[in-house]
Design an enzyme around this catalytic site. Structure first.
Site, PDB file in Angstrom:
ATOM      1  N   GLY A  46     -36.934  42.396  45.909  1.00 32.18           N
ATOM      2  CA  GLY A  46     -36.583  41.186  45.162  1.00 32.18           C
ATOM      3  C   GLY A  46     -35.548  41.513  44.106  1.00 32.18           C
ATOM      4  O   GLY A  46     -34.351  41.507  44.384  1.00 32.18           O
ATOM      5  N   MET A 170     -37.900  47.099  51.916  1.00 32.70           N
ATOM      6  CA  MET A 170     -39.173  47.705  52.308  1.00 32.70           C
ATOM      7  C   MET A 170     -39.613  47.170  53.666  1.00 32.70           C
ATOM      8  O   MET A 170     -39.978  47.924  54.557  1.00 32.70           O
ATOM      9  CB  MET A 170     -40.257  47.362  51.295  1.00 32.70           C
ATOM     10  CG  MET A 170     -39.987  47.842  49.904  1.00 32.70           C
ATOM     11  SD  MET A 170     -40.572  49.521  49.739  1.00 32.70           S
ATOM     12  CE  MET A 170     -39.063  50.393  49.679  1.00 32.70           C
ATOM     13  N   GLY A 171     -39.593  45.846  53.790  1.00 36.91           N
ATOM     14  CA  GLY A 171     -40.079  45.201  55.008  1.00 36.91           C
ATOM     15  C   GLY A 171     -39.331  45.650  56.247  1.00 36.91           C
ATOM     16  O   GLY A 171     -39.873  45.620  57.358  1.00 36.91           O
ATOM     17  N   ARG A 194     -29.910  40.229  56.745  1.00 33.90           N
ATOM     18  CA  ARG A 194     -30.910  41.294  56.591  1.00 33.90           C
ATOM     19  C   ARG A 194     -31.266  41.892  57.952  1.00 33.90           C
ATOM     20  O   ARG A 194     -31.406  43.099  58.100  1.00 33.90           O
ATOM     21  CB  ARG A 194     -32.187  40.767  55.935  1.00 33.90           C
ATOM     22  CG  ARG A 194     -32.021  40.237  54.541  1.00 33.90           C
ATOM     23  CD  ARG A 194     -31.491  41.313  53.621  1.00 33.90           C
ATOM     24  NE  ARG A 194     -31.436  40.849  52.259  1.00 33.90           N
ATOM     25  CZ  ARG A 194     -32.304  41.197  51.297  1.00 33.90           C
ATOM     26  NH1 ARG A 194     -33.269  42.042  51.554  1.00 33.90           N
ATOM     27  NH2 ARG A 194     -32.182  40.725  50.087  1.00 33.90           N
ATOM     28  N   ALA A 236     -40.549  31.997  57.570  1.00 32.48           N
ATOM     29  CA  ALA A 236     -41.876  32.402  58.060  1.00 32.48           C
ATOM     30  C   ALA A 236     -42.888  31.268  57.897  1.00 32.48           C
ATOM     31  O   ALA A 236     -43.818  31.154  58.701  1.00 32.48           O
ATOM     32  CB  ALA A 236     -42.339  33.652  57.325  1.00 32.48           C
ATOM     33  N   THR A 257     -42.406  39.566  53.320  1.00 29.01           N
ATOM     34  CA  THR A 257     -41.407  38.792  52.581  1.00 29.01           C
ATOM     35  C   THR A 257     -41.622  39.110  51.105  1.00 29.01           C
ATOM     36  O   THR A 257     -42.671  39.629  50.713  1.00 29.01           O
ATOM     37  CB  THR A 257     -41.600  37.286  52.810  1.00 29.01           C
ATOM     38  OG1 THR A 257     -42.947  36.958  52.426  1.00 29.01           O
ATOM     39  CG2 THR A 257     -41.371  36.903  54.258  1.00 29.01           C
ATOM     40  N   CYS A 402     -43.106  62.519  53.437  1.00 31.12           N
ATOM     41  CA  CYS A 402     -44.305  62.678  54.253  1.00 31.12           C
ATOM     42  C   CYS A 402     -45.507  62.639  53.320  1.00 31.12           C
ATOM     43  O   CYS A 402     -45.377  62.940  52.137  1.00 31.12           O
ATOM     44  CB  CYS A 402     -44.297  63.973  55.058  1.00 31.12           C
ATOM     45  SG  CYS A 402     -44.421  65.469  54.088  1.00 31.12           S
TER      46      CYS A 402
HETATM   47  P1  NAD Z   1     -36.552  42.410  49.734  1.00 25.50           P
HETATM   48  O1  NAD Z   1     -36.305  41.459  48.645  1.00 25.50           O
HETATM   49  O2  NAD Z   1     -35.584  43.512  49.982  1.00 25.50           O
HETATM   50  O3  NAD Z   1     -36.725  41.622  51.117  1.00 25.50           O
HETATM   51  C1  NAD Z   1     -37.491  40.457  51.238  1.00 25.50           C
HETATM   52  C2  NAD Z   1     -37.067  39.762  52.528  1.00 25.50           C
HETATM   53  O4  NAD Z   1     -37.859  38.595  52.692  1.00 25.50           O
HETATM   54  C3  NAD Z   1     -35.619  39.332  52.500  1.00 25.50           C
HETATM   55  O5  NAD Z   1     -34.960  39.866  53.630  1.00 25.50           O
HETATM   56  C4  NAD Z   1     -35.691  37.814  52.526  1.00 25.50           C
HETATM   57  O6  NAD Z   1     -34.616  37.236  53.230  1.00 25.50           O
HETATM   58  C5  NAD Z   1     -37.017  37.574  53.223  1.00 25.50           C
HETATM   59  N1  NAD Z   1     -37.623  36.284  52.941  1.00 25.50           N
HETATM   60  C6  NAD Z   1     -37.808  35.670  51.744  1.00 25.50           C
HETATM   61  N2  NAD Z   1     -38.424  34.497  51.908  1.00 25.50           N
HETATM   62  C7  NAD Z   1     -38.655  34.349  53.247  1.00 25.50           C
HETATM   63  C8  NAD Z   1     -39.276  33.358  54.036  1.00 25.50           C
HETATM   64  N3  NAD Z   1     -39.792  32.269  53.493  1.00 25.50           N
HETATM   65  N4  NAD Z   1     -39.324  33.559  55.369  1.00 25.50           N
HETATM   66  C9  NAD Z   1     -38.795  34.656  55.954  1.00 25.50           C
HETATM   67  N5  NAD Z   1     -38.179  35.617  55.252  1.00 25.50           N
HETATM   68  C10 NAD Z   1     -38.133  35.478  53.899  1.00 25.50           C
HETATM   69  O7  NAD Z   1     -38.014  42.996  49.474  1.00 25.50           O
HETATM   70  P2  NAD Z   1     -38.661  44.318  50.089  1.00 25.50           P
HETATM   71  O8  NAD Z   1     -38.213  45.492  49.312  1.00 25.50           O
HETATM   72  O9  NAD Z   1     -38.500  44.348  51.556  1.00 25.50           O
HETATM   73  O10 NAD Z   1     -40.184  44.073  49.719  1.00 25.50           O
HETATM   74  C11 NAD Z   1     -40.908  43.067  50.398  1.00 25.50           C
HETATM   75  C12 NAD Z   1     -42.239  42.815  49.745  1.00 25.50           C
HETATM   76  O11 NAD Z   1     -43.101  43.929  49.921  1.00 25.50           O
HETATM   77  C13 NAD Z   1     -42.128  42.610  48.237  1.00 25.50           C
HETATM   78  O12 NAD Z   1     -43.040  41.621  47.846  1.00 25.50           O
HETATM   79  C14 NAD Z   1     -42.512  43.936  47.682  1.00 25.50           C
HETATM   80  O13 NAD Z   1     -42.972  43.832  46.367  1.00 25.50           O
HETATM   81  C15 NAD Z   1     -43.581  44.361  48.645  1.00 25.50           C
HETATM   82  N6  NAD Z   1     -43.757  45.802  48.690  1.00 25.50           N
HETATM   83  C16 NAD Z   1     -44.759  46.303  49.423  1.00 25.50           C
HETATM   84  C17 NAD Z   1     -44.946  47.668  49.486  1.00 25.50           C
HETATM   85  C18 NAD Z   1     -46.042  48.269  50.282  1.00 25.50           C
HETATM   86  O14 NAD Z   1     -46.320  49.402  50.138  1.00 25.50           O
HETATM   87  N7  NAD Z   1     -46.668  47.577  51.151  1.00 25.50           N
HETATM   88  C19 NAD Z   1     -44.106  48.519  48.811  1.00 25.50           C
HETATM   89  C20 NAD Z   1     -43.080  47.981  48.092  1.00 25.50           C
HETATM   90  C21 NAD Z   1     -42.891  46.634  48.065  1.00 25.50           C
END
Ligand code: NAD
Length: 551
Positions: A46, A170-171, A194, A236, A257, A402
């Site tokens: 974000g 991340m996603g 993306r 989504a 997302t 790792c």
């Molecule tokens: P990012 O901002 O780089 O990517 C988010 C993506 O979601 C973007 O490509 C955007 O276009 C898409 N998006 C937004 N709204 C949408 C919708 N309604 N429908 C479809 N796509 C949509 O973020 P990121 O770095 O990929 O992080 C994603 C999420 O995962 C964040 O909330 C982050 O905080 C969380 N996160 C999780 C972990 C984990 O370990 N699981 C680690 C870090 C971050």
């Protein structure tokens, strides 16, 4: 806006390697190959930033270049605010990002302060200068999907279809993590750019022209038990319910997302290109619409759950936001940590990572070989290192991640330092980790969800983690608020240590990389996990309350 890229090679412009390392890692976070929006200093997640604004960035760089070996630079939410005389064992940089006092820890207050130029969102590794691109999350995501495979599908995802959203920083690791486990992945992102970026970096196999085409490709690959990842452009909140309605045979559902920040999740009916402007002009209206969309999105995820799919929250707070959006069953499915990761945390395992400051991929290949030699009996680790060597395209400085546990990280770190000293690698190695680690975070929606003793929201642990890493000789240490789950929902700490080949670095690394995962062991012993108790006993981790005088 300047284009930022870390210097490579063995010549330095700072006074010593630890300062040079901080400088290169700050710059590397903003490398266009690494950062999602370098022009805004946004690295990932974000709005996670590496520096508060461009004047702060330039001041950080200039200060790191002149910082002495007995000095420490203090960074307050991305802005250098002081240089203090310390000593050679002290960190060269101490950072505190996005922290707010409890009652004020809300998104509107954070935004107000951000607009005044008083703070920035540090995410986890953005503001602490140890982001390594999508690979950073790839290994954790790979481990998570491997655990799903073990739990539900006989150890492999072959013949399964995973549905997820979000293909950002991340996603974007999700499609590759699924195909590395042999499965099929359908990923929805509202922003076609993306998806294109993930195809270009080989994290995603292909982007389909339409939902119909995407479904056809995925269903055929699932039937043929062929690994494949397919992206499709769409919201989504629209497409997940549509796929449920169509009865597409989905086995696993999750989402990444940027739901943690309702101003980053694009509501239904909004063009992603218009979203930032709309969010800035009408934040409350945008938030309401985003939460309503998330409620629809999560309701469909629960629909898949009810139909028998494996469903989990992937650490983006989408359940909490959907609940705020009015959907009552949002917490029907678990978070990924209690579901799959906690046993690893009990062993002090977590996302150990390192970066070759030379910029030479051969240095990472050499460290990969060292890891295989050090841990010859760990087959999953060996499989990951081999797959990563073949499939991961580096972004910015070459890096590797790792998961290593207590008693392993220090051995790897000391070996890397020896390799620097002997010239087996051509420049120092930076060793750090994600804040999503075993003993460095309090996050009731993620890392500490459902702790056995109910201590989910106790935030003393990450603070102790930062203090002990500072006391043990880390090169830079950070305390953040917010991270992947958003303001008010987590406190977490990071450390980075520089292997520059000196005997002093060896001593520091041995202590930091013992004590840092040691925090994970003691945190889980304290919460009553037997596995952590066994690890502490077997490895001699001292816990006063378990010694005779404490019973
Ligand atoms: P990012 O901002 O780089 O990517 C988010 C993506 O979601 C973007 O490509 C955007 O276009 C898409 N998006 C937004 N709204 C949408 C919708 N309604 N429908 C479809 N796509 C949509 O973020 P990121 O770095 O990929 O992080 C994603 C999420 O995962 C964040 O909330 C982050 O905080 C969380 N996160 C999780 C972990 C984990 O370990 N699981 C680690 C870090 C971050």
């Amino acid at each position: 806006m300047p284009t930022v890229r870390a210097p490579r090679g063995g010549q330095i412009t700072a006074r010593s390697w630890p300062q040079e390392a901080a400088l290169r890692m700050l710059m590397n976070n903003l490398d266009p190959e690494v950062a999602e929006r370098p022009e805004d200093l946004v690295v990932y997640g974000g709005t996670g930033k590496a520096a508060r604004d461009w004047p702060s960035f330039h001041a950080l760089v200039a200060t790191l270049r002149t910082l002495g070996d007995d000095e420490t630079m203090l960074v307050q939410s991305g802005r250098p605010v002081g240089v203090m005389r310390t000593h050679e064992w002290a960190p060269r940089v101490l950072l505190a990002n996005s922290n707010l006092v409890g009652d004020w820890a809300t998104w509107p207050e954070f935004r107000r302060l951000e607009a005044l130029g008083l703070t920035m969102y540090g995410q986890m590794t953005a503001g602490s200068w140890i982001y390594i691109g999508t690979q950073g999350i790839l290994q954790g995501t790979y481990e998570t999907f491997a655990a799903v495979a073990v739990k539900r599908f006989g150890g492999s995802l072959a013949g399964t279809l995973t549905l997820t959203g979000g293909c950002g920083g991340m996603g974007g690791a999700q499609p590759l993590a699924v195909t590395m486990n042999g499965g099929v992945c359908l990923v929805i992102d509202v922003d076609g750019a993306r998806l294109a970026r993930r195809v270009a970096t080989r994290y995603l196999d292909t982007a389909a022209d339409s939902l119909d085409a995407a479904v056809d490709m995925c269903v055929a690959a699932k039937r043929e038990r062929r690994a494949l990842s397919v992206g499709v452009v769409g919201n989504a909140a629209t497409l997940v319910p549509e796929l449920l309605r169509r009865g597409v045979p989905v086995d696993i559902v999750t989402d990444q997302t940027s739901a943690h920040d309702p101003l980053s999740y694009v509501p239904e009916g909004i063009d992603p290109a218009d979203a930032p402007d709309y969010a800035a002009k009408k934040p409350e209206e945008f938030t309401d619409r985003a939460r309503a969309s998330m409620a629809k999105h999560v309701e469909a995820m629960v629909g898949f759950l009810d139909g028998g799919a494996e469903v989990f929250d992937y650490g983006n707070s989408i359940r909490g936001e959907a609940q705020l959006g009015g959907y009552e069953r949002a917490f029907a499915f678990p978070g990924f940590v209690p579901a799959y990761i906690r046993p690893l945390f009990c062993e002090g395992k977590g996302p150990f990572r390192w970066v070759a400051l030379s910029g030479d991929p051969a240095d990472i290949a050499a460290t990969d070989r060292a890891i295989l030699e050090l841990f010859p009996d760990n087959e999953p680790l060996a499989r990951w290192i081999r797959l990563a060597g073949e499939r991961v395209a580096f972004q910015g400085l070459p890096a590797r991640i790792c998961w290593l546990g207590y008693g392993e990280r220090d051995r790897a770190g000391v070996r890397f330092n020896e390799m620097v000293a002997s010239g087996a690698v051509s420049a120092p190695i930076v060793i750090g980790r994600d804040h999503l680690d075993c003993g460095s975070v309090a996050s009731p929606y993620r890392e500490t969800e459902g702790m056995r003793d109910g201590s989910d929201a106790i935030a003393d642990w990450p603070l102790l983690n930062a203090l002990v890493n500072t006391a043990s000789g880390a090169s830079w240490v950070s305390i953040h608020h917010g991270g992947g789950v958003g303001i008010g929902r987590s406190i977490h700490a990071g450390q980075v240590s520089v292997a520059d080949g000196t005997p002093l670095a060896a001593q520091k690394i041995e202590r930091v990389l013992t004590n840092d995962p040691g925090m994970g062991v003691i945190r889980h012993v304290d919460a009553g996990y037997e596995l952590a108790e066994h690890v502490a006993e077997a490895k001699g981790v001292r816990i006063p309350m378990r010694e005779p005088h404490g019973r």
